[in-house]
Design a protein around this motif. Structure first.
Motif, PDB file in Angstrom:
ATOM      1  N   GLU A  80       0.842  -1.187   0.000  1.00 23.71           N
ATOM      2  CA  GLU A  80       0.000   0.000   0.000  1.00 23.71           C
ATOM      3  C   GLU A  80       0.880   1.241   0.000  1.00 23.71           C
ATOM      4  O   GLU A  80       2.011   1.207   0.488  1.00 23.71           O
ATOM      5  CB  GLU A  80      -0.872   0.041   1.256  1.00 23.71           C
ATOM      6  CG  GLU A  80      -1.986  -0.958   1.282  1.00 23.71           C
ATOM      7  CD  GLU A  80      -2.861  -0.736   2.495  1.00 23.71           C
ATOM      8  OE1 GLU A  80      -3.368   0.388   2.669  1.00 23.71           O
ATOM      9  OE2 GLU A  80      -3.009  -1.691   3.269  1.00 23.71           O
ATOM     10  N   LEU A  81       0.366   2.344  -0.514  1.00 24.03           N
ATOM     11  CA  LEU A  81       1.053   3.629  -0.453  1.00 24.03           C
ATOM     12  C   LEU A  81       0.517   4.357   0.776  1.00 24.03           C
ATOM     13  O   LEU A  81      -0.679   4.627   0.869  1.00 24.03           O
ATOM     14  CB  LEU A  81       0.769   4.433  -1.724  1.00 24.03           C
ATOM     15  CG  LEU A  81       1.567   5.711  -1.875  1.00 24.03           C
ATOM     16  CD1 LEU A  81       1.810   6.014  -3.330  1.00 24.03           C
ATOM     17  CD2 LEU A  81       0.914   6.867  -1.188  1.00 24.03           C
ATOM     18  N   LEU A  82       1.391   4.640   1.738  1.00 21.28           N
ATOM     19  CA  LEU A  82       0.982   5.291   2.983  1.00 21.28           C
ATOM     20  C   LEU A  82       1.771   6.572   3.205  1.00 21.28           C
ATOM     21  O   LEU A  82       3.002   6.579   3.093  1.00 21.28           O
ATOM     22  CB  LEU A  82       1.202   4.348   4.171  1.00 21.28           C
ATOM     23  CG  LEU A  82       0.456   3.020   4.137  1.00 21.28           C
ATOM     24  CD1 LEU A  82       0.871   2.153   5.314  1.00 21.28           C
ATOM     25  CD2 LEU A  82      -1.043   3.259   4.151  1.00 21.28           C
ATOM     26  N   HIS A  83       1.064   7.648   3.516  1.00 23.34           N
ATOM     27  CA  HIS A  83       1.718   8.904   3.891  1.00 23.34           C
ATOM     28  C   HIS A  83       1.996   8.830   5.391  1.00 23.34           C
ATOM     29  O   HIS A  83       1.115   8.480   6.173  1.00 23.34           O
ATOM     30  CB  HIS A  83       0.822  10.103   3.555  1.00 23.34           C
ATOM     31  CG  HIS A  83       0.816  10.387   2.096  1.00 23.34           C
ATOM     32  ND1 HIS A  83       1.604  11.352   1.535  1.00 23.34           N
ATOM     33  CD2 HIS A  83       0.150   9.807   1.078  1.00 23.34           C
ATOM     34  CE1 HIS A  83       1.413  11.367   0.232  1.00 23.34           C
ATOM     35  NE2 HIS A  83       0.524  10.430  -0.066  1.00 23.34           N
ATOM     36  N   ALA A 120       9.388   2.418   9.756  1.00 22.84           N
ATOM     37  CA  ALA A 120       8.535   1.311  10.198  1.00 22.84           C
ATOM     38  C   ALA A 120       7.567   0.893   9.091  1.00 22.84           C
ATOM     39  O   ALA A 120       7.322  -0.298   8.886  1.00 22.84           O
ATOM     40  CB  ALA A 120       7.772   1.689  11.458  1.00 22.84           C
ATOM     41  N   THR A 121       7.021   1.860   8.362  1.00 23.79           N
ATOM     42  CA  THR A 121       6.085   1.571   7.274  1.00 23.79           C
ATOM     43  C   THR A 121       6.761   0.761   6.176  1.00 23.79           C
ATOM     44  O   THR A 121       6.242  -0.259   5.722  1.00 23.79           O
ATOM     45  CB  THR A 121       5.513   2.881   6.701  1.00 23.79           C
ATOM     46  OG1 THR A 121       4.764   3.533   7.728  1.00 23.79           O
ATOM     47  CG2 THR A 121       4.630   2.630   5.495  1.00 23.79           C
ATOM     48  N   CYS A 122       7.945   1.200   5.771  1.00 26.21           N
ATOM     49  CA  CYS A 122       8.658   0.514   4.696  1.00 26.21           C
ATOM     50  C   CYS A 122       9.090  -0.882   5.120  1.00 26.21           C
ATOM     51  O   CYS A 122       8.888  -1.849   4.383  1.00 26.21           O
ATOM     52  CB  CYS A 122       9.857   1.348   4.277  1.00 26.21           C
ATOM     53  SG  CYS A 122      10.659   0.733   2.785  1.00 26.21           S
ATOM     54  N   ALA A 179       6.324   4.016   1.755  1.00 29.27           N
ATOM     55  CA  ALA A 179       6.267   5.143   2.688  1.00 29.27           C
ATOM     56  C   ALA A 179       6.536   6.452   1.946  1.00 29.27           C
ATOM     57  O   ALA A 179       7.564   6.601   1.287  1.00 29.27           O
ATOM     58  CB  ALA A 179       7.299   4.963   3.790  1.00 29.27           C
ATOM     59  N   VAL A 180       5.597   7.400   2.062  1.00 27.29           N
ATOM     60  CA  VAL A 180       5.746   8.714   1.458  1.00 27.29           C
ATOM     61  C   VAL A 180       5.740   9.736   2.589  1.00 27.29           C
ATOM     62  O   VAL A 180       4.803   9.774   3.381  1.00 27.29           O
ATOM     63  CB  VAL A 180       4.609   9.018   0.458  1.00 27.29           C
ATOM     64  CG1 VAL A 180       4.750  10.403  -0.128  1.00 27.29           C
ATOM     65  CG2 VAL A 180       4.566   7.967  -0.639  1.00 27.29           C
TER      66      VAL A 180
END
Length: 86
Positions: free
Chosen positions: A31-34, A72-74, A80-81
């Protein structure tokens, strides 16, 4: 990712930082998450491998990370953006 960040405005002195995970074959689509940029430092060093030639070393997997940060997201498997200010 390009379409997403192109649709969002930045102010002077800002840029987008994008980190992509390394999914294993068969993993679900990330997923793409900001998210916020990780503030805990990355321990880095340089080793001279020959005169005038340095090898960069960083322990990315052992880096401290806060829940919800770009690191953490990556490492959690998503894109992660983060908005970064200079």
């Amino acid at each position: 990712v390009v379409e997403d960040v192109s649709a969002r405005e930045l102010t002077d002195g800002e840029f987008w930082n994008v980190n992509f995970p390394h999914p294993a074959p068969g993993d679900s689509e990330p997923e793409l998450l900001h998210c916020e940029q990780e503030r805990l430092p990355l321990d880095v060093g340089f080793e001279e491998i020959s005169p005038g030639s340095l090898l960069y070393q960083g322990d990315y997997h052992g880096r401290g990370r806060r829940e919800g940060s770009d690191v953490a997201t990556c490492f959690g498997g998503d894109i992660a953006v983060s908005r970064v200010s200079v």
